[in-house]
Scaffold this motif. Sequence first.
Motif, PDB file in Angstrom:
ATOM      1  N   THR A  88      61.786  56.285 -39.651  1.00  0.00           N
ATOM      2  CA  THR A  88      60.864  56.526 -40.761  1.00  0.00           C
ATOM      3  C   THR A  88      61.535  56.239 -42.097  1.00  0.00           C
ATOM      4  N   THR A  89      62.792  56.638 -42.233  1.00  0.00           N
ATOM      5  CA  THR A  89      63.520  56.434 -43.488  1.00  0.00           C
ATOM      6  C   THR A  89      63.786  54.958 -43.732  1.00  0.00           C
ATOM      7  N   ILE A  90      64.158  54.224 -42.692  1.00  0.00           N
ATOM      8  CA  ILE A  90      64.380  52.778 -42.818  1.00  0.00           C
ATOM      9  C   ILE A  90      63.099  52.067 -43.233  1.00  0.00           C
ATOM     10  N   ALA A  91      61.980  52.529 -42.706  1.00  0.00           N
ATOM     11  CA  ALA A  91      60.693  51.867 -42.957  1.00  0.00           C
ATOM     12  C   ALA A  91      60.063  52.247 -44.292  1.00  0.00           C
ATOM     13  N   ALA A  92      60.637  53.195 -44.997  1.00  0.00           N
ATOM     14  CA  ALA A  92      60.067  53.649 -46.270  1.00  0.00           C
ATOM     15  C   ALA A  92      60.099  52.527 -47.304  1.00  0.00           C
ATOM     16  N   PRO A  93      59.170  52.546 -48.272  1.00  0.00           N
ATOM     17  CA  PRO A  93      59.196  51.537 -49.338  1.00  0.00           C
ATOM     18  C   PRO A  93      60.552  51.514 -50.045  1.00  0.00           C
ATOM     19  N   ALA A  94      60.983  50.335 -50.464  1.00  0.00           N
ATOM     20  CA  ALA A  94      62.290  50.176 -51.098  1.00  0.00           C
ATOM     21  C   ALA A  94      62.384  51.041 -52.356  1.00  0.00           C
ATOM     22  N   ALA A  95      63.539  51.704 -52.517  1.00  0.00           N
ATOM     23  CA  ALA A  95      63.799  52.546 -53.684  1.00  0.00           C
ATOM     24  C   ALA A  95      65.298  52.683 -53.844  1.00  0.00           C
ATOM     25  N   ALA A  96      65.724  53.122 -55.025  1.00  0.00           N
ATOM     26  CA  ALA A  96      67.150  53.378 -55.230  1.00  0.00           C
ATOM     27  C   ALA A  96      67.643  54.436 -54.260  1.00  0.00           C
ATOM     28  N   LEU A  97      66.789  55.405 -53.977  1.00  0.00           N
ATOM     29  CA  LEU A  97      67.113  56.481 -53.033  1.00  0.00           C
ATOM     30  C   LEU A  97      65.830  57.021 -52.425  1.00  0.00           C
ATOM     31  N   THR A  98      65.838  57.135 -51.111  1.00  0.00           N
ATOM     32  CA  THR A  98      64.748  57.800 -50.391  1.00  0.00           C
ATOM     33  C   THR A  98      65.375  58.872 -49.509  1.00  0.00           C
ATOM     34  N   LEU A  99      64.898  60.094 -49.632  1.00  0.00           N
ATOM     35  CA  LEU A  99      65.414  61.229 -48.877  1.00  0.00           C
ATOM     36  C   LEU A  99      64.370  61.697 -47.873  1.00  0.00           C
ATOM     37  N   ALA A 100      64.785  61.852 -46.622  1.00  0.00           N
ATOM     38  CA  ALA A 100      63.906  62.451 -45.616  1.00  0.00           C
ATOM     39  C   ALA A 100      63.821  63.953 -45.873  1.00  0.00           C
ATOM     40  N   VAL A 101      62.593  64.468 -46.012  1.00  0.00           N
ATOM     41  CA  VAL A 101      62.400  65.881 -46.297  1.00  0.00           C
ATOM     42  C   VAL A 101      61.461  66.529 -45.292  1.00  0.00           C
ATOM     43  N   ASP A 102      61.641  67.821 -45.143  1.00  0.00           N
ATOM     44  CA  ASP A 102      60.803  68.649 -44.275  1.00  0.00           C
ATOM     45  C   ASP A 102      59.974  69.559 -45.175  1.00  0.00           C
ATOM     46  N   ARG A 103      58.658  69.424 -45.118  1.00  0.00           N
ATOM     47  CA  ARG A 103      57.784  70.257 -45.952  1.00  0.00           C
ATOM     48  C   ARG A 103      57.350  71.540 -45.240  1.00  0.00           C
TER      49      ARG A 103
END
Length: 230
Positions: A113-128
């Motif tokens: 899921t994190t690899i597939a996220a839209p490109a950004a300087a930083l993407t963090l996997a979070v638990d809501r």
Amino acid sequence: MKALIVAAGYGSRLRSISPSKPLTAVAGVPLIARVIAAARAGGATGFVVVTGHEGAQLTAFLDALDPAITCVATPDWNLANGHSVLTGAAVIGAAPHLLMMADHLFDPAIVRTTIAAPAAALTLAVDRRLANPLVDLDDVTRVRTDGDRIVAIGKHLPDYDAYDCGVFAVDGRFHDALRCSIATGGPGSISAGVEALAARGEARVIDVGDKWWLDVDDPRALAQAEAALA
């Protein structure tokens, strides 16, 4: 996508069980071996591991596990974890890559899921799931968001809506944010680098939904990990 794994710290809360947190056995398999296996199953294509405390022992284990893994020793593992990231950054480079901790176990789907996220300087996997019973509220890093944008992050954040799962996708802009934070007297932590990017609207999140993850930081969490893996 390659992965940078921070594995340099002292691991004081697991010292009664193992002198090396990354090599602590979880259901018979060293913690870092489980992290690498899960990351590889999620799509990680190569690994740079930053070592520190008990670094020679960890490097010997990883060399035997997979000679393609690159180990690099941070000059001072007593410093905040952002310094370890910058040690690894000199090897892995500025291209997009995963960043993860040696003491966080996770469902490989979180990495996908994190690899597939839209490109950004930083993407963090979070638990809501704020009621997740596996989360140690005294130690977890808390995150406040606005949609998919990080607003604030920290262990003692009073107002938050998500937990940091310990899996990031970053690029050289995150390294630059860490360097600037340290140069201006910041604490040198990963969270400080995230905050610097968040202030510019460049730090994003991806929700892990109901996927399993666990920060194995003390004997209680170790027992929870072994129970889950059994």
